[in-house]
Motif scaffolding. Structure first.
Motif, PDB file in Angstrom:
ATOM      1  N   THR A 583     -15.720 -44.408 -18.010  1.00 26.57           N
ATOM      2  CA  THR A 583     -16.836 -45.248 -17.594  1.00 26.57           C
ATOM      3  C   THR A 583     -17.202 -46.238 -18.695  1.00 26.57           C
ATOM      4  O   THR A 583     -17.200 -45.903 -19.881  1.00 26.57           O
ATOM      5  CB  THR A 583     -18.059 -44.388 -17.251  1.00 26.57           C
ATOM      6  N   CYS A 584     -17.534 -47.477 -18.290  1.00 24.50           N
ATOM      7  CA  CYS A 584     -17.936 -48.517 -19.241  1.00 24.50           C
ATOM      8  C   CYS A 584     -19.333 -48.244 -19.790  1.00 24.50           C
ATOM      9  O   CYS A 584     -20.084 -47.401 -19.277  1.00 24.50           O
ATOM     10  CB  CYS A 584     -17.918 -49.885 -18.548  1.00 24.50           C
ATOM     11  N   ASP A 585     -19.704 -48.995 -20.811  1.00 20.28           N
ATOM     12  CA  ASP A 585     -21.056 -48.934 -21.362  1.00 20.28           C
ATOM     13  C   ASP A 585     -22.039 -49.460 -20.324  1.00 20.28           C
ATOM     14  O   ASP A 585     -21.702 -50.279 -19.457  1.00 20.28           O
ATOM     15  CB  ASP A 585     -21.135 -49.769 -22.644  1.00 20.28           C
ATOM     16  N   SER A 586     -23.288 -48.986 -20.411  1.00 15.28           N
ATOM     17  CA  SER A 586     -24.288 -49.342 -19.402  1.00 15.28           C
ATOM     18  C   SER A 586     -24.590 -50.830 -19.375  1.00 15.28           C
ATOM     19  O   SER A 586     -25.061 -51.354 -18.357  1.00 15.28           O
ATOM     20  CB  SER A 586     -25.575 -48.550 -19.634  1.00 15.28           C
ATOM     21  N   THR A 587     -24.346 -51.551 -20.491  1.00 16.44           N
ATOM     22  CA  THR A 587     -24.620 -52.988 -20.511  1.00 16.44           C
ATOM     23  C   THR A 587     -23.501 -53.795 -19.866  1.00 16.44           C
ATOM     24  O   THR A 587     -23.676 -55.014 -19.645  1.00 16.44           O
ATOM     25  CB  THR A 587     -24.802 -53.455 -21.962  1.00 16.44           C
ATOM     26  N   CYS A 588     -22.383 -53.173 -19.536  1.00  9.53           N
ATOM     27  CA  CYS A 588     -21.220 -53.884 -19.001  1.00  9.53           C
ATOM     28  C   CYS A 588     -21.070 -53.583 -17.513  1.00  9.53           C
ATOM     29  O   CYS A 588     -21.182 -52.433 -17.088  1.00  9.53           O
ATOM     30  CB  CYS A 588     -19.939 -53.471 -19.723  1.00  9.53           C
ATOM     31  N   ALA A 601     -17.957 -58.481 -18.516  1.00 13.80           N
ATOM     32  CA  ALA A 601     -19.051 -59.077 -17.758  1.00 13.80           C
ATOM     33  C   ALA A 601     -20.278 -58.212 -17.970  1.00 13.80           C
ATOM     34  O   ALA A 601     -20.164 -57.019 -18.290  1.00 13.80           O
ATOM     35  CB  ALA A 601     -18.712 -59.191 -16.281  1.00 13.80           C
ATOM     36  N   CYS A 602     -21.454 -58.809 -17.799  1.00 12.13           N
ATOM     37  CA  CYS A 602     -22.708 -58.125 -18.087  1.00 12.13           C
ATOM     38  C   CYS A 602     -23.345 -57.615 -16.808  1.00 12.13           C
ATOM     39  O   CYS A 602     -23.283 -58.259 -15.749  1.00 12.13           O
ATOM     40  CB  CYS A 602     -23.679 -59.055 -18.810  1.00 12.13           C
ATOM     41  N   SER A 603     -23.976 -56.441 -16.913  1.00 12.27           N
ATOM     42  CA  SER A 603     -24.656 -55.854 -15.763  1.00 12.27           C
ATOM     43  C   SER A 603     -26.034 -56.456 -15.549  1.00 12.27           C
ATOM     44  O   SER A 603     -26.547 -56.434 -14.430  1.00 12.27           O
ATOM     45  CB  SER A 603     -24.780 -54.339 -15.943  1.00 12.27           C
TER      46      SER A 603
END
Length: 950
Positions: A583-588, A601-603
């Motif tokens: 899983t990616c980081d929460s900001t991505c 890309a940003c979330s």
């Protein structure tokens, strides 16, 4: 210093002018709800043009009639607006003259690579409908600085020397990617839609509708298997001249059944060959069956043997039974054998001396001089000297249609496809499916069962001298002639295409790609002694299906539930170390590795990508990040300024860029005449239906009330009516001087029309109307009876005397049960005809309240009129109304009118309430008459009413 500023100003102006010229003077960039003015190098979206308006670049989004600001609203709703789509945008079905609203600006399925950052410069579009580049073994270089991708789409990019980058969102600047992904050149490996569930196999292409598009040769929901007639991992087509081959994903493509030209089934033929014109040529001994199938029954002179072949009957037999071959009918010059009736013996003529000619001769000459003459050398017995008169043939010759022919070294009769039968000395037919045959090493002791086929009907192959449907196990069809079955090599159990291409092996070995091996390769699996290849998606497998993968290849590295997929989900990345999705980081929203520094890309909608990390967006002019593009709206425009902050090249000024959209006021349109007419007719119809319903309801209500009243009246007055009838029984015995005349009058009034001479009208109601109308013309006279009160109008029973009639009179009791008509005298010889109350008629009792009587005729007010009825009709009218009797045309002389008294005058001037008629001098009221109390007559002293004076 000034010189440096001047150079900078000139350079900046040159750049600004170049930017403006390169973008066709596009000076406004808009999203739904906001527009910014400035020069732009962006080539993403569509350019909106309208008269007297600037060129506006519409970025992807949804636009409608209420879209702000006012400038954009005016241009979208303009009837002369047009759109110029950029690379990857536009809809071919959209009209160029009108703009349909709401308007959706979105990229077509695929990716667009731009030469400059922020989607600027020239764009190169790659459609998602193209076959993946990996299938062709080539890469598509992306020589650009930014990348735009359609929604719900992913692209596989090769970065540098071999690492793969999966992109789910647009990239405004490649230089802002993580350091591990931004170095080196980019090449396009694959483009897929993420709408398919389950994902497509490697050969399929997912469309935006969520279905897998399969290339030629592939089939299945996910394009996971081969269609019929295709084989191997790549689903290649079988050979063109092959009807059945070793097909399927694990097949070798070797031909198992060759294609048959002019097969017997095409012309409904069993034991023959179909011609090009559709006709069937039967093998020897065969003919059409009774059901119409060609070459399905034995011809005359042949019988069906137990082996399914048509064999010739014995010599001299024209018809024999199937199975045994016993003769049924003998030919000419033959007779049934005396000892064996299933055989036919030749009839040999006697010689002149009564003897029999020896074998090989026949009797010749006339009856007086006969001799035995030798037969032809080819005949054993004969009827003549020529070779076509043979009955049996000599040794080495065989009978054929009365001729004896020789057989070659292969036992084939000369000039035929028949073989020699040593058992009966005839030329016999080949086996059923053979077109040609022979007897190898033929000799006089060779039997017919040793016949070997040399040719077969189409659809059959030759194996060990017999025509069979397919080659038996251990043999394969010779690809040279597609007729002969050849034995496989000793190492093969079964083979195909060649003797040494093994499909199975002996000695517990495994057949792998035609070879016999001891173990299967890694990209195959063991199945019944053969190594079958894995699905093309798998690196290794446990079965042939696409969801039976054990390991995956680098092209599809993600192993999930037995399937090898090219990528993880959007918020995951593939970890090479663990060969799994992380899983990616929460900001991505998408990433290339673990942690917050590997974002693609940003979330968050308020953040942008900077060196692989999501930071707050540096948006200017109250602008925000454009959804799906990863950049601020202010970043798409350039406003050249000097070092002092003043604008060097003023931009054109346009109104409405910051003004909100004016609400649209909808005006009501006038109704058309036909709409008004339809509405009027509809209202009238509804009103009519409502009125009909109300009237129907009122009728039902009145009927219910009447029924209730009648029921109540019947319950209360039964005993009263019975009592009244009982009293009427004694009334007929009362002495009445006018009884006789009254009886005659009633009798005549009730006579039938034929008897009285009066023709009653057809309609009783019409007759009643005529009677009442004529009654108004009558001058009513009467003679006063005794018992009248002094000063009061005289009221007399009026009975018309009529001549006696020959017809029988009515029953006196039924007559007296009704009341007579009454004549109210005015004292001057005139009077008014009155009748009792309806209440009294119904109940037989007087009313308990006053009820005024309506005057029928005032004799003094109006003189008597001439009537076509007699005076007797006056009394008869009531009888007719009660009994329905016809009216009489007899006349009675009128009586002069009497002068009217003061009381009668008072009663005529005001509605007079009369006292009841008394009978004689008694005080009891007559039946059907009741006392009424005068009303509104004033006091006795001041009243002018004469009744108040007594």
């Amino acid at each position: 210093m000034f010189y440096s500023i001047s150079l900078a100003t000139i350079a900046l102006s040159t750049i600004t002018t170049a930017l403006a010229q390169s973008l066709n003077n596009v000076t406004v960039v808009c999203v739904a709800g906001q527009c910014l003015e400035g020069y732009t190098n962006t080539s993403l979206g569509e350019i909106l043009n309208a008269p007297s308006s600037p060129s506006v670049l519409l970025l992807p989004g949804q636009y409608s009639t209420s879209t702000s600001p006012q400038l954009l609203h005016n241009m979208l709703t303009s009837s002369q607006a047009s759109l110029a789509p950029q690379a990857g945008f536009g809809n071919a079905s959209r009209s160029s003259s009108t703009i349909p609203l709401p308007l959706s600006i979105q990229m077509q399925p695929g990716v667009v690579a731009y030469t400059d950052s922020l989607y600027g410069g020239q764009g190169f579009f790659s459609s998602i409908s193209e076959s993946p580049a990996s299938l062709n073994g080539t890469l598509k270089p992306l020589n650009g600085a930014s990348l735009s991708i359609s929604s719900n789409t992913w692209a596989a990019l090769e970065v540098g020397s071999g690492s793969t980058l999966i992109v789910w969102s647009s990239i405004p600047d490649f230089s802002q990617l993580p350091p591990t992904a931004s170095s080196g050149s980019f090449s396009l490996l694959d483009i897929q839609s993420g709408a398919c569930s389950p994902p497509c196999a490697g050969a399929g292409v997912c469309s935006l509708s969520g279905t897998c598009t399969c290339p030629t040769g592939f089939t299945g929901q996910s394009c996971e298997t081969c269609a019929d007639g295709f084989f191997g991992p790549d689903c290649l087509p079988c050979p063109a001249d092959c009807e059945t081959c070793d097909s399927g994903p694990t097949g070798t493509g070797k031909c198992l059944v060759p294609a048959v030209a002019n097969a017997p089934s095409t012309c409904n033929c069993l034991n023959g060959v179909c011609g090009s014109n559709g006709s069937c040529t039967c093998n020897a001994g065969w003919t059409a069956a009774s059901n119409g199938t060609a070459c399905a029954a034995c011809a005359k002179g042949f019988f069906l043997s137990s082996s399914g072949n048509c064999q010739v009957c014995s010599i001299g037999c024209t018809e024999c039974s199937d199975g045994s071959g016993d003769c049924i009918t003998c030919a000419n010059n033959f007779t049934a054998d005396a000892n064996d009736r299933t055989k036919c013996d030749p009839v040999l003529p006697n010689s002149a001396n009564g003897g029999t000619c020896p074998s090989g001769s026949f009797a010749s000459g006339n009856t007086s001089n006969t001799a035995c003459t030798a037969c032809s050398p080819v005949c054993g017995t004969c009827t003549g000297p020529t070779s076509n008169e043979c009955i049996t043939c000599a040794s080495g010759s065989y009978l054929l249609n009365g001729n004896c022919v020789k057989a070659d070294q292969n036992g084939v009769c000369e000039g035929t496809n028949l073989i020699a039968n040593n058992n009966n000395g005839e030329c016999d037919s080949c086996p059923s499916k053979c077109t040609t045959c022979n007897l190898p090493q033929f000799a006089v002791n060779t039997q017919i069962a040793q016949a070997q086929c040399t040719g077969c009907v189409p659809g059959f192959v030759l194996s060990n001298g017999q025509c069979v449907a397919s080659c038996p196990s251990g043999t394969f069809l010779n690809p040279q002639d597609n007729l002969t079955c050849i034995a496989c090599s000793s190492s093969c159990g079964t083979c195909a295409g060649a003797a040494d291409f093994c499909l199975s092996c002996h000695n517990n070995q495994l057949a792998s790609n035609g070879q016999c091996v001891t173990s299967c390769p890694t990209d195959s699996f063991n199945s019944n002694g053969s190594c079958l290849p894995c699905h093309a998606d798998c690196g290794s497998c446990s079965g042939s299906a696409f969801n039976q993968c054990s390991t995956c290849t680098s092209a599809r590295p993600v192993l999930t539930s037995g399937r090898c997929l090219p990528t993880c989900s959007q918020n995951q990345f593939f970890d090479i170390t663990s060969s799994s999705c992380q899983t990616c980081d929460s900001t991505c929203s998408s990433c290339s590795g673990t942690g917050p520094n590997n974002c693609l890309a940003c979330s968050s909608a308020s953040q942008v990508l900077r060196a692989g990390k999501c930071v707050e967006a540096p948006c200017a002019g109250n602008s925000t990040v454009v959804a799906g593009l990863g950049a601020c709206l202010s970043e798409f425009v350039v406003v050249p300024t000097s070092s002092s902050g003043t604008t060097l090249a003023p931009l054109p000024s346009f109104t409405g860029i910051t003004i909100p959209t004016t609400p649209v006021v909808t005006t009501s349109s006038h109704l058309q005449w036909w709409q008004i007419l339809l509405m009027t007719l509809g209202c009238a119809f509804i009103a009519l239906m409502a009125l009909m319903c109300l009237r129907r309801r009122a009728r039902k209500k009145r009927a219910q009330q009447t029924a209730i009243f009648a029921q109540t009246l019947d319950q209360r007055q039964v005993w009263r009516r019975r009592f009244a009838r009982f009293g009427a029984f004694f009334k007929k015995f009362r002495r009445d001087p006018n009884a006789a005349n009254r009886g005659n009058m009633i009798q005549k009034a009730l006579l039938l029309p034929e008897a009285s001479g009066y023709m009653a009208p057809h309609d009783p109601e019409m007759g009643r109307y005529d009677q009442e109308h004529e009654m108004e013309k009558l001058s009513v006279v009467s003679a006063p009876r005794s018992g009248s009160r002094r000063g009061a109008p005289s009221r007399t029973e009026y009975y018309h005397d009529r001549p006696s009639s020959a017809q029988p009179s009515l029953d006196d009791q039924s007559y007296h049960s009704r009341e007579p008509s009454w004549v109210e005298h005015d004292g001057h010889g005139g009077g008014r005809l009155t009748i009792p109350s309806l209440y009294s008629h119904i109940t037989g009792e007087p009313r308990r309240g006053p009820e005024p009587r309506t005057t029928v005729k005032n004799a003094q007010a109006a003189p008597a009129l001439t009537s076509r009825f007699s005076d007797s009709t006056i009394a008869t009218a009531d009888i007719y109304r009660q009994y329905g009797a016809p009216r009489s045309r007899e006349t009675i002389p009128p009586v002069p009118p009497m002068p009217e008294t003061e009381a009668q005058q008072y009663a005529s001037a005001s509605i007079t309430v009369l006292e009841p008629q008394r009978v004689g001098l008694g005080t009891q009221p007559q039946q059907g008459v009741h006392w009424l109390t005068p009303s509104h007559t004033g006091s006795s002293g001041a009243s002018r009413n004469p009744f108040r004076q007594y």
